[in-house]
Enzyme design. Structure first.
Site, PDB file in Angstrom:
ATOM      1  N   SER A   1      -1.946   0.766   2.239  1.00 12.57           N
ATOM      2  CA  SER A   1      -0.915  -0.279   2.189  1.00 12.57           C
ATOM      3  C   SER A   1      -0.686  -0.744   0.760  1.00 12.57           C
ATOM      4  CB  SER A   1      -1.352  -1.483   3.021  1.00 12.57           C
ATOM      5  OG  SER A   1      -2.329  -2.236   2.323  1.00 12.57           O
ATOM      6  N   ASP A   2       0.518  -1.223   0.505  1.00 13.37           N
ATOM      7  CA  ASP A   2       0.703  -2.012  -0.709  1.00 13.37           C
ATOM      8  C   ASP A   2      -0.147  -3.273  -0.533  1.00 13.37           C
ATOM      9  OD1 ASP A   2       1.565  -2.973  -3.160  1.00 13.37           O
ATOM     10  OD2 ASP A   2       3.653  -2.400  -2.820  1.00 13.37           O
ATOM     11  N   TRP A   3      -0.416  -3.965  -1.618  1.00 13.40           N
ATOM     12  CA  TRP A   3      -1.381  -5.068  -1.589  1.00 13.40           C
ATOM     13  C   TRP A   3      -0.838  -6.241  -0.753  1.00 13.40           C
ATOM     14  CZ3 TRP A   3      -3.021  -0.940  -3.177  1.00 13.40           C
ATOM     15  CH2 TRP A   3      -4.252  -0.763  -3.790  1.00 13.40           C
ATOM     16  N   GLY A   4      -1.396  -6.404   0.423  1.00 16.54           N
ATOM     17  CA  GLY A   4      -0.944  -7.475   1.302  1.00 16.54           C
ATOM     18  C   GLY A   4       0.238  -7.093   2.172  1.00 16.54           C
TER      19      GLY A   4
ATOM     20  N   CYS B   1       2.377   2.675   1.685  1.00 18.05           N
ATOM     21  CA  CYS B   1       3.474   2.084   2.461  1.00 18.05           C
ATOM     22  C   CYS B   1       3.866   0.758   1.808  1.00 18.05           C
ATOM     23  CB  CYS B   1       3.117   1.928   3.935  1.00 18.05           C
ATOM     24  SG  CYS B   1       1.585   1.039   4.271  1.00 18.05           S
TER      25      CYS B   1
END
Ligand SMILES: *[C@@H]1O[C@H](CO)[C@@H](O)[C@H](O)[C@H]1NC(C)=O
Ligand SMILES: *[C@@H]1O[C@H](CO)[C@@H](O)[C@H](O)[C@H]1NC(C)=O
Ligand SMILES: *[C@@H]1O[C@H](CO)[C@@H](O)[C@H](O)[C@H]1NC(C)=O
Length: 736
Positions: free
Chosen positions: A269-272, A237
Site C-alpha cells: 500500500s501507499d503509506w496509509g 496501490c
C-alpha cells in the site's frame, strides 16, 4: 516474477461504481482461493520462498504483510525472521535518489524521473537506475520505492516530475524495462507506483476516477505492464479510488494486475492507503503499520490466502537474492545496514551531471544561434555577461514531498559560470549579477550587456497540484521586460517540474533551454551545455501548452467535483500530443521536440517491412514478437557532432476512432559529421492493436491503412509511409 498464477478478471465498460462492485463480488473469496489451490501442486513447492513459507509460523507470515509502524530510518520496515534467513524489508523513497531526512546531504540528489525521461535513452536510464540503487543498498534499504510510472494527464499534476512516462505510455513502457532490470540487478526489489490512476494531488486521498476500459488499457496501464514484463518485484496501490473503490481494496484494478497483466510480485500500500483487511481483493502488504493487516484481523482470513500473500513477498525477496541461509543474517563480513552512511561519490556526482546535461532540452536557438557559447580567445576584447535571477545564487534543483532528496553538495550556477566563463576561468566574460527583483532595473542592465542569461524556475511538490503553468514570483514580468529590452541577446534557462507557459516572452528571446528538475549537479551541467561541452540531447516528454487549460477541461474532468472529488476522464485518449494532433493544433513546444547543436540530420529511405527478417531478434521479451520492421537511414549532414532522437509514430485506421498519431518507437543516435546510421524500429502486435470494449473487452489487431510517420518530434515529421493490414488480419503488406 514469471510465476504469477492468477485470476483472469475482465474489466468491461466504464469502471463506474456499480460495475466495480460487481467485479469485487466476482473475485471475493472463490476466485482468489482457486488461485491459492495452485499452491498445493508439487510443482509450486520447489523454490526457496516456498521452503521458507512451509517453516513459518502464523505470526512470522503476518510479519511480512505489514510494516512495524516505524518510518525511520527507512520509511517502511518489516520484521526479520532471523531463524529462517528472512531479512527485514527496508523500503525507502524515492524515485530520484534515496531520501533519509535524518541524515541530510548523505545521498546524491539525481535529476527527477521526468527529467531523465527526456533523454529518451535507455543506457542513460540504466546507468541512473543502477547508481541510485547502489546508494540505496549501501544505506541498507532493500526496496526501492520507484519508479513512478503514472502517465501525465494534466500538466498541473503535482507529482508529474516524479514519473518516468511523461505523457506517453510507449515512452514509459520502453524506459521502465531497463530501469527495473538495473535496480533489481543491484539486489533490490523495485516498486512500481502508483497503481492506479493517481494522476492528481487535489483530493488525492479521496478522489474517485471514472475512466473507460479502453483508455485505461491503452493509456494508463502500459508502463505498469512493461514493469511486470521486466520482473518488477512489487507494485504500490495508490491513495485514490477508481470507480468508487479504494485502490488498495479494489478487486477490479488489483485483479487486472494479477490476471490480465500477470503480476506475480506483491502489492504494497501507499503509506496509509489501506481502508480494510483487503487481502482477498489483492493487497499483500500494508504500510507503514498494521492497522488493517495484523495478527488479529488476519486470523480470520482463510489461511491459504494468507500464505499466498506471504509467498508473494518471499518470492520477491528470493528473486532479489535477499533470502539467506537460516541464521545467517547480520553475520560478518556483511556490515550492518547503516542509514547514516554517506553514499555519495565523485563518480555519482559526475554521472548526475552527465545525465542532467544530456536531459537538457534546447527548446529554441534562433537567429544568430547564440548557443553554444564560444570562449573568447585571450587576445580578443572581453564581453560582458549579465546573469539574472535568484536561481543563480539560491538554486532550486529538485521537487518536494516523498520524492525530495537533500543534496549533498550544490554549486550555484553563478559560481559555476564565474569559474568557467569568467575572465579568470578563461571564458573571456566579465560577469555581473542581478537578482531580477526589479524588472525595470534588470532590463536596463540587460541593455548594456553583450549577453544576458536569465535563470528562471518554478517548483512542484507532492500533495498539491500546480495552480497554473506560470513561472510565478514575478519572473514572467521580468522575462517580458528583458525580452523587450535585449531579447536578441538573451538566453533563458528554465528549471521546472514540467511544462510552463513561455508565450509572454519566448518569441523575443534568442535561446531557451529547459533543464527539468536537474538535481544537485545542475550548475556545471548547465555550463557544459552553454559551452557545448555537452550536447543538449533532451527531447520533451510532455507537451508545453500555449495557455492554461488549453483543452478547456471542465471541473468534472479536472480537478473534480463533489465532496471528496469525482473525476471523469471524459477526454479519453485525448491528452497531451494526441489532443493537439487530433485537433490539428500546435502547442508552444511539442512532445518529442528538442534541438541539437549538431546536424542538420537527414532522414531517408523509409522502408516498411512486414514479417521482416531479424524482426524477432529486436528485443526479445519486450512487448511480444516483432511483426513489422520500419527502417530508415539517418545522417548528420552538418559540421558538428550531435545527438538526434528519431521518433516513429503510427496513425491507426480511421475506423478505430483514434484519429491521432501515437509514439511507437524512438532511437537516440550520436552522429559525427557525415556519419550515417541505419535505424530500425520493431512494431509488435500490441503496437497495432486497440482495446475493443465489445464482448467483454479485449485487444484486437487493427486492419486497414496504418500511417507510418518518422521525424524529429511529433510535429516535425520527415518521412511518411503506410502499412496496409488486410481485414481480417492474416498477413500484413507494405503499401509504401
Ligand atoms: C488489527 O486490525 C483490525 C481490523 O482492521 C483492527 O480493528 C485492530 O485495531 C488492529 N489491531 C491492532 C493491534 O492494530
Ligand atoms: C557526503 O560526501 C560528499 C562527498 O562525496 C560531501 O560533499 C558531503 O558534504 C558529505 N555529506 C555530509 C553530510 O557530510
Ligand atoms: C477554449 O475556450 C476558449 C474561450 O472560450 C476558446 O477561445 C477556445 O477556442 C476553446 N478551445 C477549444 C480547443 O475548444
Amino acid at each position: 516474477m514469471a510465476r504469477g498464477v492468477a485470476v483472469v478478471l475482465v474489466l468491461a465498460g466504464v469502471l463506474d461504481g456499480a460495475a466495480a462492485l460487481d467485479g469485487a463480488a466476482a473475485l471475493d473469496g472463490a476466485a482468489a482461493l482457486d488461485d491459492v489451490a495452485l499452491l498445493d501442486g508439487a510443482a509450486a513447492l520447489d523454490g526457496a520462498a516456498e521452503r521458507v513459507l512451509a517453516q513459518m509460523s502464523f505470526s512470522e507470515k503476518v510479519s511480512l504483510l505489514h510494516g512495524t509502524g516505524a518510518t525511520e530510518p527507512y520509511v517502511g520496515n518489516t520484521r526479520a525472521v532471523e531463524r529462517l534467513g528472512v531479512p527485514a524489508l527496508a523500503l525507502n523513497d524515492g524515485p530520484q535518489g534515496i531520501r533519509v531526512d535524518r541524515f541530510p546531504g548523505t545521498s546524491t540528489q539525481w535529476p527527477s524521473a521526468l527529467t531523465v525521461a527526456a533523454t529518451w535513452h535507455e543506457p542513460s536510464i540504466r546507468a541512473w537506475g543502477a547508481a541510485m540503487a547502489a546508494e540505496f543498498r549501501r544505506k541498507g534499504a532493500n526496496v526501492f520505492l520507484g519508479p513512478g510510472l503514472n502517465v501525465a494527464r494534466s500538466p498541473l499534476g503535482g507529482r508529474g516530475f516524479e514519473y518516468l512516462s511523461g505523457e506517453d505510455p510507449y515512452l514509459g513502457a520502453t524506459l521502465v524495462r531497463p530501469f527495473i532490470r538495473a535496480v533489481q540487478a543491484e539486489g533490490l526489489i523495485a516498486c512500481a507506483k502508483h497503481w492506479l490512476l493517481n494522476n492528481q494531488e487535489t483530493d488525492r486521498l479521496t478522489v474517485s476516477v471514472k475512466v473507460s476500459a479502453r483508455t485505461l488499457r491503452e493509456l494508463y496501464a502500459p508502463p505498469f505492464a512493461a514493469a511486470i514484463e521486466a520482473g518488477v518485484g512489487s507494485i504500490m496501490c495508490s491513495y485514490n479510488r477508481v470507480g468508487g473503490e479504494w485502490s488498495c481494496e479494489n478487486a477490479r484494478t488489483l485483479g487486472l494486475l494479477r490476471g490480465e497483466l500477470g503480476f506475480g510480485g506483491f502489492v504494497v500500500s501507499d503509506w496509509g492507503a489501506v481502508h480494510s483487511t483487503s487481502l482477498s481483493a489483492g493487497l499483500d502488504q500494508e504500510m507503514p503499520g498494521g492497522v488493517f493487516l495484523n495478527e488479529s484481523s488476519l486470523a480470520r482470513v482463510p489461511r491459504k490466502l494468507l500464505d499466498l500473500a506471504a509467498l508473494r513477498v518471499l518470492r520477491a525477496m528470493e528473486s532479489a537474492k535477499l533470502l539467506r541461509p537460516p541464521g545467517a543474517l547480520g553475520v560478518p563480513p556483511e556490515p550492518p545496514p547503516d542509514a547514516s552512511r554517506n553514499v555519495t561519490s565523485d563518480a555519482n556526482r559526475r554521472l548526475a551531471r552527465q545525465l542532467a546535461a544530456r536531459a537538457t532540452v534546447l527548446l529554441k536557438n534562433d537567429g544568430r544561434r547564440l548557443l553554444p557559447l564560444a570562449r573568447t580567445a585571450a587576445a580578443a576584447p572581453t564581453r560582458t555577461l549579465l546573469v539574472v535571477g535568484r536561481q543563480a545564487i539560491a538554486p532550486l534543483t529538485g521537487g518536494g514531498g516523498s520524492g525530495a532528496v537533500v543534496p549533498a553538495a550544490v554549486v550555484t550556477p553563478l559560481d559555476a559560470l564565474r569559474e568557467r566563463l569568467g575572465v579568470d576561468g578563461g571564458g573571456g566574460f566579465v560577469i555581473s549579477y542581478d537578482a531580477g527583483d526589479d524588472a525595470r532595473a534588470a532590463a536596463e542592465a540587460a541593455c548594456r550587456a553583450d549577453l544576458v542569461l536569465v535563470l528562471a524556475r518554478c517548483g512542484s511538490t507532492e500533495g498539491t497540484d500546480r495552480a497554473d503553468l506560470r513561472l510565478g514570483e514575478g519572473q514572467d514580468e521580468l522575462l517580458r521586460a528583458i525580452a523587450a529590452a535585449a531579447g536578441e541577446r538573451t538566453i533563458v534557462a528554465l528549471v521546472t517540474p514540467g511544462a510552463v507557459l513561455t508565450a509572454p516572452w519566448a518569441a523575443q528571446t534568442a535561446a531557451i533551454i529547459a533543464l527539468g528538475l536537474p538535481g544537485e549537479a545542475h550548475a556545471h551541467a548547465l555550463v557544459d551545455v552553454l559551452l557545448g561541452e555537452a550536447e543538449p540531447a533532451g527531447r520533451l516528454a510532455v507537451s508545453w501548452p500555449n495557455v492554461h487549460n488549453e483543452a478547456n477541461w471542465t471541473a468534472a474532468q479536472f480537478p473534480g467535483t463533489g465532496a471528496g472529488g469525482t473525476v471523469e476522464y471524459a477526454e479519453g485518449l485525448l491528452t497531451g500530443y494526441r489532443w493537439y494532433d487530433a485537433l490539428g493544433l500546435a502547442p508552444a513546444f511539442s512532445f518529442g521536440h528538442g534541438l541539437s547543436y549538431g546536424g542538420p540530420f537527414e532522414y531517408a529511405r523509409l522502408r516498411v517491412q512486414p514479417r521482416a527478417r531479424g524482426c524477432t531478434r529486436g528485443r526479445p521479451g519486450d512487448g511480444g514478437e516483432c511483426k513489422v520492421a520500419v527502417r530508415l537511414s539517418l545522417a548528420n549532414r552538418g559540421s558538428r557532432a550531435g545527438v538526434e532522437v528519431a521518433q516513429l509514430y503510427v496513425r491507426l485506421p480511421d475506423a478505430e476512432g483514434e484519429p491521432f498519431v501515437q509514439l511507437r518507437g524512438f532511437a537516440a543516435h550520436e552522429l559525427s559529421p557525415g556519419e550515417s546510421v541505419d535505424v530500425a524500429f520493431w512494431l509488435r502486435p500490441r503496437d497495432l492493436a486497440v482495446w475493443g470494449e465489445r464482448n467483454g473487452g479485449g485487444w484486437r489487431d487493427v486492419c486497414g491503412r496504418v500511417g507510418i510517420l518518422v521525424g524529429a518530434s511529433v510535429r516535425d515529421i520527415r518521412l511518411r509511409g503506410a502499412l496496409g493490414v488486410p481485414c481480417p488480419s492474416t498477413a500484413a503488406t507494405a503499401v509504401i
